[in-house]
Design a protein around this motif. Structure first.
Motif, PDB file in Angstrom:
ATOM      1  N   ALA A  42      48.532 103.503 -49.477  1.00 53.68           N
ATOM      2  CA  ALA A  42      48.835 104.424 -50.574  1.00 53.68           C
ATOM      3  C   ALA A  42      49.528 105.680 -50.056  1.00 53.68           C
ATOM      4  N   GLU A  43      49.059 106.190 -48.931  1.00 55.69           N
ATOM      5  CA  GLU A  43      49.698 107.375 -48.350  1.00 55.69           C
ATOM      6  C   GLU A  43      51.103 107.053 -47.869  1.00 55.69           C
ATOM      7  N   THR A 289      57.816 109.723 -41.470  1.00 51.74           N
ATOM      8  CA  THR A 289      56.942 108.757 -42.140  1.00 51.74           C
ATOM      9  C   THR A 289      56.831 107.469 -41.343  1.00 51.74           C
ATOM     10  N   SER A 290      57.943 106.970 -40.842  1.00 51.77           N
ATOM     11  CA  SER A 290      57.911 105.727 -40.073  1.00 51.77           C
ATOM     12  C   SER A 290      57.187 105.915 -38.746  1.00 51.77           C
ATOM     13  N   ALA A 291      57.362 107.078 -38.121  1.00 52.17           N
ATOM     14  CA  ALA A 291      56.632 107.353 -36.878  1.00 52.17           C
ATOM     15  C   ALA A 291      55.134 107.409 -37.147  1.00 52.17           C
ATOM     16  N   TRP A 292      54.770 107.989 -38.277  1.00 58.81           N
ATOM     17  CA  TRP A 292      53.346 108.055 -38.683  1.00 58.81           C
ATOM     18  C   TRP A 292      52.786 106.647 -38.884  1.00 58.81           C
ATOM     19  N   ALA A 294      53.971 103.838 -37.609  1.00 59.02           N
ATOM     20  CA  ALA A 294      53.956 103.164 -36.316  1.00 59.02           C
ATOM     21  C   ALA A 294      52.696 103.526 -35.541  1.00 59.02           C
ATOM     22  N   GLY A 295      52.254 104.773 -35.689  1.00 57.81           N
ATOM     23  CA  GLY A 295      51.012 105.187 -35.054  1.00 57.81           C
ATOM     24  C   GLY A 295      49.820 104.420 -35.589  1.00 57.81           C
ATOM     25  N   HIS A 296      49.794 104.184 -36.891  1.00 56.34           N
ATOM     26  CA  HIS A 296      48.701 103.412 -37.489  1.00 56.34           C
ATOM     27  C   HIS A 296      48.748 101.945 -37.056  1.00 56.34           C
ATOM     28  N   LEU A 297      49.952 101.434 -36.819  1.00 57.25           N
ATOM     29  CA  LEU A 297      50.089 100.038 -36.403  1.00 57.25           C
ATOM     30  C   LEU A 297      49.913  99.867 -34.899  1.00 57.25           C
ATOM     31  N   GLY A 298      49.958 100.968 -34.176  1.00 52.96           N
ATOM     32  CA  GLY A 298      49.705 100.906 -32.739  1.00 52.96           C
ATOM     33  C   GLY A 298      50.857 100.390 -31.912  1.00 52.96           C
TER      34      GLY A 298
END
Length: 312
Positions: A42-43, A289-292, A294-298
């Motif tokens: 959602a974010e 946003t994409s870097a954020w 990517a951080g969640h996906l590791g």
């Protein structure tokens, strides 16, 4: 230090403006090995909207047994409230059961996902092309009766990993029959990324010959062989103004392992910004946003622009 931007050199062969149909939250996340939490999804949608992306495909109402990564569709839309509804927040619905769920969630736009080839139709929908079209007919009819905007995807338009080259005439016929059901827009999918520029021109000409004009067409290229951006520009020079892309170059297809990431939205925006084509997208905000995500996906983002601007 400010992020670099492309030097603007207007290209008169391209449209003045292009609508980016962002598929990251749905197509981009459906092939992940791990399940991204609903709150993060959602974010992700909120941040994409904040970066200026107007059309965002948020999720899919497919049977969660087949795509568990998107089993939380209702929860995601509930977290988005009004931001997850309307004609600019489409959801994928495979059949009437999916449509029932979408209508209950209050969405304003849906998409159905067909195939130009028999093998992929069987693998993706467990039906022949003919049976798939018969399944879509009541979905499109009911959705239109409810006032929803409807998109029709056709996958394997440029090649199939099991059948090989797909005749243009075969693709055109499936597209024609799908649009005859009443879809508002057609998305041409290069699911395994094998298309080339000449193939793009020939397919668009074939569609135009049967009355499917470029104003009703979007293009959806995967970057498996590095051709997504060149194929997209070829389509834009033919008059197409809707392009599917996924933030960070995320994506793939659960039923076609050779389908790697989508055209990265950042790579597309960089090219269009440099050509003086309006997209309404803030590239800095999109990269962040994409870097954020990517951080969640590791893992690092596949997008070349994201990697260049973030040093990842």
């Amino acid at each position: 230090m400010r992020l670099p931007l492309p030097q603007v050199e207007p290209d008169a062969t391209l449209p003045d403006s292009v609508t980016i149909y962002e598929v990251g939250p749905r197509d981009g996340l459906q092939n992940e090995s791990s399940v991204v939490p609903a709150e993060v999804k959602a974010e992700f949608v909120r941040r994409l909207a904040g970066a200026g992306l107007g059309t965002i495909e948020t999720t899919s109402f497919v049977d969660p047994r087949w795509v568990p990564q998107l089993a939380d569709a209702e929860e995601v839309l509930g977290l988005l409230d009004e931001q997850g509804r309307g004609a600019q927040r489409p959801v994928l619905v495979p059949n009437e059961r999916g449509l029932d769920r979408a209508l209950a969630a209050g969405v304003g736009a849906v998409a159905v996902f067909g195939s130009a080839t028999e093998t992929f139709a069987r693998k993706n929908l467990n039906r022949s092309v003919e049976e798939s079209l018969a399944m879509f007919a009541p979905v499109v009819e009911r959705a239109r009766a409810e006032g929803l905007w409807v998109r029709g995807y056709v996958s394997m338009c440029f090649g199939d990993p099991w059948e090989g080259p797909v005749p243009v005439e075969q693709v055109v016929e499936v597209c024609r029959r799908l649009m005859d059901l009443g879809c508002d827009q057609l998305s041409l999918g290069d699911t395994i990324g094998v298309g080339t520029v000449g193939h793009v021109h020939r397919l668009l000409a074939g569609l135009d010959a049967v009355g499917i004009t470029v104003d009703r067409v979007g293009v959806h290229f995967h970057d498996t062989y590095g051709q997504a951006l060149s194929n997209t520009l070829a389509a834009l020079r033919e008059g197409v103004t809707v392009v599917d892309a996924a933030a960070g170059g995320l994506g793939g297809c659960p039923y076609a392992k050779s389908a790697t990431g989508n055209l990265a939205t950042e790579d597309l925006v960089w090219a269009l910004d440099g050509a003086g084509v309006h997209t309404g997208v803030d590239l800095d905000a999109l990269v962040a946003t994409s870097a954020w995500m990517a951080g969640h996906l590791g893992r690092p983002s596949p997008s070349r622009v994201v990697r260049a601007l973030t040093g990842a």
